[in-house]
Design an enzyme around this catalytic site. Structure first.
Site: not given
Ligand code: NAP
Length: 242
Positions: A8, A10, A60, A88, A154, A156-158, A187
């Protein structure tokens, strides 16, 4: 050569992590699922700054895609290995549990838990055998620690990722592979753009959402030599919101 793979990579946190790791001189593999244009943009930013980056598309949660992509990379790089893995990739499918469709439950668990398992298992042998060690950083969440209404899937997964981090840390420690988790609060990324930020900010002692770059700094530290004796940890980055 020691490479980093950021799943992830991108968008959002993954994008900032790729850019940060590349700035430390680590060649980065940017994984994405569907958004090739966003992944190319990250690669171009890294190249423009003099870093090394390549793209690797796979879901993934799809064992065949993960296996084929990583095996192909290993064939093309017989003398290299992926020493830094940032698990990630993640998705949200929020709903109160009594209304949650099967698909939303399974999709979140598949991407987060199975995705972690498939990618990490594929890379562990080289990481553990090469003798130079490795770093695994798993993206969990405040939601996995304290729970959050509307996020049983979410959370449960985390939470599963936290348990897996602690167990794998003990399995891999003797091979100089550290395994840690990072637990962000709110974030600013695409994942949180539909949330009522003004309301939620009031709950955060620092009165703001975090920035992806701030999370990337923490991940970079966990990947550094300086973090060699830290393993099995879950580090919160949440502006004081517990
Ligand atoms: P995001 O902006 O929605 O970006 C998600 C990324 O994951 C994208 O690059 C997406 O790829 C990729 N992705 C999604 N499903 C995928 C799959 N099946 N296989 C490969 N890549 C996949 O999310 P984010 O906020 O950056 O979150 C990143 C991580 O941090 C996640 O695990 C999220 O649960 C965790 N997190 C985020 C926050 C927050 O507040 N943002 C808080 C706590 C935890 P594409 O671009 O190709 O769609």
């Amino acid at each position: 050569m020691k490479y980093a793979l950021v799943t992830g990579g991108s968008r959002g946190l993954g994008r900032a992590i790729c850019i940060k790791l590349a700035s430390m001189g680590i060649p980065v593999i940017i994984n994405y699922q569907s958004n090739g244009a966003a992944a190319e943009e990250v690669r171009d930013i890294i190249h423009a700054a003099g870093g090394e980056a390549s793209l690797m598309q796979f879901n993934v949660a799809d064992l065949q895609q993960v296996t084929e992509s990583l095996e192909a990379w290993e064939k093309e790089h017989p003398d290299d290995y992926i020493a830094y893995l940032v698990n990630n990739a993640g998705i949200r499918r929020d709903n109160v549990m009594f209304m949650m469709p099967d698909k939303d439950w399974h999709d979140v668990l598949d991407v987060t838990v199975n995705g972690f398992f498939y990618v990490t298992r594929a890379l562990l042998p080289k990481m553990m055998m090469r003798g130079h060690g490795g770093r695994i950083v798993n993206m969990t969440s405040l939601s996995g620690l304290k729970g959050m209404a509307g996020q049983t899937n979410y959370s449960a997964a985390k939470a599963a990722i936290i348990g897996a981090t602690r167990s794998l840390a003990q399995e891999a420690a003797a091979r100089k592979v550290t395994v840690n988790a990072v637990a962000p609060g709110f974030i600013e990324t695409d994942m949180t753009k539909d949330l009522p930020q003004d309301e939620l900010k009031k709950l955060v002692p620092m009165k703001r959402f975090g920035k992806a770059e701030e999370v990337a700094e923490l991940v970079a530290f966990l990947c550094s030599e300086g973090a060699a004796y830290i393993t099995g940890e879950v580090i919160n980055i949440n502006g004081g919101l517990y």
